[in-house]
Design a protein around this motif. Structure first.
Motif, PDB file in Angstrom:
ATOM      1  N   ASN A 181     -12.303   4.417  -5.307  1.00 40.47           N
ATOM      2  CA  ASN A 181     -11.344   3.724  -6.180  1.00 40.47           C
ATOM      3  C   ASN A 181     -10.116   3.263  -5.392  1.00 40.47           C
ATOM      4  N   ARG A 182      -9.691   4.098  -4.437  1.00 40.18           N
ATOM      5  CA  ARG A 182      -8.555   3.684  -3.603  1.00 40.18           C
ATOM      6  C   ARG A 182      -8.910   2.458  -2.770  1.00 40.18           C
ATOM      7  N   ILE A 183     -10.118   2.441  -2.235  1.00 41.03           N
ATOM      8  CA  ILE A 183     -10.557   1.258  -1.470  1.00 41.03           C
ATOM      9  C   ILE A 183     -10.642   0.050  -2.391  1.00 41.03           C
ATOM     10  N   ASP A 184     -11.215   0.264  -3.570  1.00 37.50           N
ATOM     11  CA  ASP A 184     -11.368  -0.834  -4.520  1.00 37.50           C
ATOM     12  C   ASP A 184     -10.013  -1.390  -4.942  1.00 37.50           C
ATOM     13  N   SER A 185      -8.994  -0.508  -5.047  1.00 32.38           N
ATOM     14  CA  SER A 185      -7.670  -0.973  -5.494  1.00 32.38           C
ATOM     15  C   SER A 185      -7.013  -1.895  -4.475  1.00 32.38           C
ATOM     16  N   GLN A 186      -7.443  -1.812  -3.216  1.00 30.10           N
ATOM     17  CA  GLN A 186      -6.753  -2.574  -2.182  1.00 30.10           C
ATOM     18  C   GLN A 186      -7.114  -4.048  -2.187  1.00 30.10           C
TER      19      GLN A 186
ATOM     20  N   PHE B 133     -20.958   3.769  -2.911  1.00 33.17           N
ATOM     21  CA  PHE B 133     -19.797   2.927  -2.577  1.00 33.17           C
ATOM     22  C   PHE B 133     -20.099   1.457  -2.847  1.00 33.17           C
ATOM     23  N   MET B 134     -21.273   0.984  -2.441  1.00 36.11           N
ATOM     24  CA  MET B 134     -21.622  -0.421  -2.639  1.00 36.11           C
ATOM     25  C   MET B 134     -21.671  -0.765  -4.126  1.00 36.11           C
ATOM     26  N   GLN B 135     -22.173   0.135  -4.956  1.00 33.46           N
ATOM     27  CA  GLN B 135     -22.209  -0.125  -6.395  1.00 33.46           C
ATOM     28  C   GLN B 135     -20.801  -0.195  -6.977  1.00 33.46           C
ATOM     29  N   ALA B 136     -19.927   0.735  -6.532  1.00 37.42           N
ATOM     30  CA  ALA B 136     -18.545   0.701  -7.021  1.00 37.42           C
ATOM     31  C   ALA B 136     -17.835  -0.572  -6.575  1.00 37.42           C
ATOM     32  N   LEU B 137     -18.113  -1.022  -5.338  1.00 38.72           N
ATOM     33  CA  LEU B 137     -17.459  -2.234  -4.830  1.00 38.72           C
ATOM     34  C   LEU B 137     -17.948  -3.477  -5.564  1.00 38.72           C
ATOM     35  N   ALA B 138     -19.272  -3.536  -5.801  1.00 39.48           N
ATOM     36  CA  ALA B 138     -19.851  -4.725  -6.425  1.00 39.48           C
ATOM     37  C   ALA B 138     -19.375  -4.911  -7.861  1.00 39.48           C
ATOM     38  N   ALA B 139     -18.943  -3.844  -8.513  1.00 37.80           N
ATOM     39  CA  ALA B 139     -18.529  -3.950  -9.917  1.00 37.80           C
ATOM     40  C   ALA B 139     -17.342  -4.880 -10.088  1.00 37.80           C
TER      41      ALA B 139
ATOM     42  N   VAL C 209       0.849  -1.190   0.000  1.00 41.05           N
ATOM     43  CA  VAL C 209       0.000   0.000   0.000  1.00 41.05           C
ATOM     44  C   VAL C 209       0.883   1.237   0.000  1.00 41.05           C
ATOM     45  N   TRP C 210       0.535   2.192  -0.877  1.00 34.77           N
ATOM     46  CA  TRP C 210       1.257   3.465  -0.917  1.00 34.77           C
ATOM     47  C   TRP C 210       0.857   4.324   0.280  1.00 34.77           C
ATOM     48  N   PRO C 211       1.645   5.354   0.574  1.00 35.01           N
ATOM     49  CA  PRO C 211       1.312   6.206   1.730  1.00 35.01           C
ATOM     50  C   PRO C 211      -0.066   6.852   1.647  1.00 35.01           C
ATOM     51  N   ASP C 212      -0.639   7.026   0.437  1.00 30.30           N
ATOM     52  CA  ASP C 212      -1.960   7.642   0.337  1.00 30.30           C
ATOM     53  C   ASP C 212      -3.094   6.648   0.554  1.00 30.30           C
ATOM     54  N   GLY C 213      -2.768   5.394   0.872  1.00 29.50           N
ATOM     55  CA  GLY C 213      -3.793   4.390   1.132  1.00 29.50           C
ATOM     56  C   GLY C 213      -4.188   3.571  -0.057  1.00 29.50           C
ATOM     57  N   SER C 214      -3.684   3.851  -1.230  1.00 29.56           N
ATOM     58  CA  SER C 214      -4.012   3.053  -2.415  1.00 29.56           C
ATOM     59  C   SER C 214      -3.035   1.892  -2.528  1.00 29.56           C
ATOM     60  N   ALA C 215      -3.501   0.833  -3.175  1.00 31.83           N
ATOM     61  CA  ALA C 215      -2.661  -0.352  -3.322  1.00 31.83           C
ATOM     62  C   ALA C 215      -1.665  -0.164  -4.458  1.00 31.83           C
ATOM     63  N   ALA C 216      -0.456  -0.695  -4.255  1.00 33.56           N
ATOM     64  CA  ALA C 216       0.569  -0.658  -5.303  1.00 33.56           C
ATOM     65  C   ALA C 216       0.285  -1.773  -6.301  1.00 33.56           C
TER      66      ALA C 216
ATOM     67  N   ALA D 236      -7.709  12.862  11.696  1.00 32.92           N
ATOM     68  CA  ALA D 236      -6.676  12.082  12.380  1.00 32.92           C
ATOM     69  C   ALA D 236      -6.903  10.586  12.191  1.00 32.92           C
ATOM     70  N   LEU D 237      -8.151  10.152  12.287  1.00 28.53           N
ATOM     71  CA  LEU D 237      -8.450   8.733  12.076  1.00 28.53           C
ATOM     72  C   LEU D 237      -8.004   8.283  10.691  1.00 28.53           C
ATOM     73  N   ALA D 238      -8.174   9.138   9.686  1.00 26.78           N
ATOM     74  CA  ALA D 238      -7.800   8.771   8.320  1.00 26.78           C
ATOM     75  C   ALA D 238      -6.294   8.827   8.115  1.00 26.78           C
ATOM     76  N   ALA D 239      -5.685   9.947   8.546  1.00 32.27           N
ATOM     77  CA  ALA D 239      -4.266  10.150   8.252  1.00 32.27           C
ATOM     78  C   ALA D 239      -3.377   9.150   8.972  1.00 32.27           C
ATOM     79  N   GLN D 240      -3.745   8.763  10.196  1.00 31.45           N
ATOM     80  CA  GLN D 240      -2.867   7.904  10.995  1.00 31.45           C
ATOM     81  C   GLN D 240      -3.113   6.420  10.783  1.00 31.45           C
ATOM     82  N   THR D 241      -3.967   6.055   9.833  1.00 32.93           N
ATOM     83  CA  THR D 241      -4.171   4.639   9.492  1.00 32.93           C
ATOM     84  C   THR D 241      -4.001   4.386   8.004  1.00 32.93           C
ATOM     85  N   ASN D 242      -3.341   5.332   7.286  1.00 32.22           N
ATOM     86  CA  ASN D 242      -3.169   5.206   5.830  1.00 32.22           C
ATOM     87  C   ASN D 242      -4.517   5.135   5.117  1.00 32.22           C
ATOM     88  N   GLY D 243      -5.470   5.932   5.627  1.00 32.86           N
ATOM     89  CA  GLY D 243      -6.784   5.958   5.007  1.00 32.86           C
ATOM     90  C   GLY D 243      -6.967   7.204   4.154  1.00 32.86           C
TER      91      GLY D 243
END
Length: 648
Positions: free
Chosen positions: A302-307, A135-141, A65-72, A272-279
């Motif tokens: 898309n970042r969630i989907d990439s993971q 979000f659910m529609q993007a995930l289900a695709a 995972v890159w520092p912005d939370g997206s998968a490499a 803080a919750l997002a930044a300190q968990t790579n979210g």
């Protein structure tokens, strides 16, 4: 009036500052968050699973995972290295391939207070329903049935604060149906944000369902939070720090969507919750144009989907049974990261046992021919279930008698021919098999199987007594013989009389002759003892324990001696044994190591040392107190024993 205007100006000024600060933070959230990546300067490597079921071939499932939370994505075999932690030796990775492993997501909808606010001219509970369904529609695709989604909906701080609490499931349609009911839920004004996050962390990290817990362990774990960031129950910093600690321990990333603009306190909670968990963080508020907010949401989804994109790495490591550790490293242009890999081996050394002959078996040598061949059969078993070729070496009385490199492990062995002309004897034979596994580079010994060889003596020709004839009958049957005997008796008597007369006349001459003969004999004895080395201290001796010369001690007087029946060729002579060759075997001593050796150049009846046949034309070490068998004679070899010298 003036004071009132000043207060209004101050209030407007504070609002401008707040809006500017929020705008700066929103702009920073739209870019990759530097705080998470500043420490490592590169990706985060996470080992999700190690499959040991096909050891020694192993499979690692890992995410980068890159520092912005997206998968490499797009990494290849050249980006990964694996090192054995025991000795820092490299472990080759045979292949690396991308895999759609799915994600584990828990949606947290903190609705308390949102039914009293409106953004984009819509009640914010409806905004939450709408963007959650997006979000659910993007995930289900791209799900392909591999995604797990759970739902936690909090509506207040009372006993019924959880309106929905659904564990992660692959039933995405069921989650969509429950999201549709969000706008109709009764909502309190007070919020329990951290209660909802705590439940989400438990569902992802401590799920009581073993199957779901195992499935989540193989996936990237994510919390998608919809909230205004307020919590009326807990102190923000304390509970937030605990949530962050637990989330990072379980490798959970939090993606926060702040619904409705609040004070900096609530913004701090969400960012803080997002930044300190790579979210990631997105503000869903009328201060941000709807189109811009939805673009930011799509980018977050898309970042969630990439993971769900993970890597399958395969390697082979031949290790004995037990747990082993390795260090997996990912190298990219933005930096590197490492993670420990623990893999278990089930490989165990094979076991071997003898099926034939069986313990206590007696073999018989009943004729003048050698004993019948003995069939030795070994069975190899594999406790680890991985059948492979091993080599089995067979031993009789500790001496190798043959090796078989592939099943069936069976050897036909001919025992050495035993002499049966003296007495009946019983010879013990202990058989053993040793299995060598080149796969694990180990050996395993079978239990010894003890047998005996019964050697029968040659039966003597029975004596049948007959009645002796009378003297008259004998004379009539042997007249010529009787006449010859009478003539011989008369001649013998005449010679005796002649010797008596000559002894009286020539007594002096006979005395001189006897003296000369005595001197000649003594001179001959000295010459023989010098030739045989009997006038020196022997370096070893051969003690005869059975055979025609039983009880004799035969000295070994030099570093090289021959033992046999012919005195003209041997320094040690075994007389009266017709089965001993003229020159039967040789004993030598190495002048440097003082080691004794024995050599048989190919005699008819062979030589046995400790009941095992001596290889032909091979110099073999001769140990102290070795038992040597030649013909009917058995000798014990002893080093440095004193023997009686002949008088010189």
């Amino acid at each position: 009036m003036i004071k009132k205007n000043v207060g209004i100006i101050k209030l407007n000024w504070l609002r401008v500052l707040a809006i500017a600060a929020l705008g700066t933070l929103i702009l920073g959230a739209a870019l990759p968050p530097r705080a998470a990546g500043a420490q490592t300067g590169g990706p985060t490597l996470e080992v999700k699973q190690v499959d040991n079921t096909r050891a020694p071939e192993y499979t690692i499932t890992a995410s980068v995972v890159w520092p912005d939370g997206s998968a490499a994505t797009g990494l290849t075999q050249q980006n990964f290295t694996l090192t054995n932690l025991a000795d820092n030796s490299p472990i080759p990775i045979s292949s690396v391939e991308s895999d759609n492993a799915g994600v584990g997501v828990v949606i947290v909808a903190d609705l308390a207070g949102l039914n009293n606010t409106r953004d984009y001219n819509v009640v914010n509970t409806e905004n939450v329903r709408r963007v959650a369904q997006q979000f659910m529609q993007a995930l289900a695709a791209n799900s392909a049935g591999k995604d797990y989604v759970g739902l936690v909906v909090t509506t207040g701080t009372g006993d019924n604060k959880f309106a929905e609490l659904i564990p992660p499931t692959t039933d995405l349609d069921g989650i969509k149906a429950r999201l549709e009911a969000i706008p109709q839920l009764p909502v309190e004004r007070t919020s329990a944000l951290f209660d909802g996050l705590n439940q989400a962390v438990n569902l992802l990290a401590r799920n009581p369902d073993v199957a779901i817990r195992d499935a989540l362990a193989q996936r990237r774990k994510i919390i998608l939070l919809f909230s205004d960031g307020a919590d009326n129950k807990f102190s923000d910093e304390g509970i937030r720090g605990d949530i962050l600690r637990r989330a990072n321990e379980a490798s959970i990333s939090i993606f926060a969507v702040q619904v409705n603009q609040r004070s900096p306190r609530e913004f701090t909670n969400m960012s803080a919750l997002a930044a300190q968990t790579n979210g990631g963080y997105v503000l869903l508020d009328s201060s941000v144009p709807l189109q811009q907010a939805e673009e930011q949401l799509r980018a977050m989804y898309n970042r969630i989907d990439s993971q769900r994109s993970q890597y399958i790495l395969r390697f082979t490591s031949i290790k004995p049974a037990g747990e082993h550790s390795a260090r997996l490293t990912v190298n990219t242009q933005l930096g590197s990261d490492t993670a420990e890999v623990r893999f278990a081996s089930t490989l165990r050394a094979p076991t071997v046992k003898l099926l034939a002959p069986q313990e206590g078996t007696t073999f018989f040598q009943e004729t003048a021919e050698p004993a019948p061949p003995i069939t030795i059969v070994a069975q190899v078993e594999f406790p680890d279930g991985r059948v492979r070729d091993v080599s089995v070496e067979f031993f009789a009385n500790g001496t190798s008698i043959g090796r078989v490199d592939a099943p069936p492990y069976e050897l036909v062995w001919q025992p050495p021919k035993e002499d049966r002309s003296v007495v009946t004897k019983t010879l013990p034979y202990a058989f053993q098999a040793v299995a060598t596994d080149s796969y694990l580079e180990t050996t395993s010994n079978s239990p010894s199987v003890r047998t005996t060889l019964q050697v029968a003596s040659v039966p003597a020709v029975p004596f049948v007594p007959t009645e002796a004839p009378s003297f008259d009958q004998w004379l009539r049957q042997n007249t010529a013989l009787a006449a010859s005997l009478c003539g011989l008796a008369i001649i013998t008597l005449g010679l005796i009389v002649a010797l008596i007369i000559m002894n009286r006349r020539y007594s002096d001459q006979f005395a001189v002759l006897r003296a000369n003969m005595s001197k000649s004999v003594q001179s001959g004895i000295r010459m023989v003892t010098q030739r045989l080395g009997l006038n020196r201290q022997p370096i070893a001796e051969l003690k005869v324990v059975s055979g025609p010369m039983t009880g004799a001690s035969l000295p070994v007087g030099s570093d090289t001696v021959w033992v046999g029946r012919d005195p003209s060729q041997c320094e040690v002579v075994l007389m009266s044994d017709p089965y001993v060759s003229s020159r039967h075997f040789q004993i030598t001593r190495d002048p440097v190591t003082q080691q004794f050796y024995i050599l048989d150049e190919g005699t008819a009846n062979g030589t046995r040392v400790n009941r095992m046949p001596l290889p032909i034309k091979t110099r073999t070490p001769l140990p102290e107190d070795a038992e040597i068998e030649v013909g009917m004679t058995k000798l014990i070899f002893q080093q440095g024993r004193k023997t009686q010298r002949l008088n010189s």
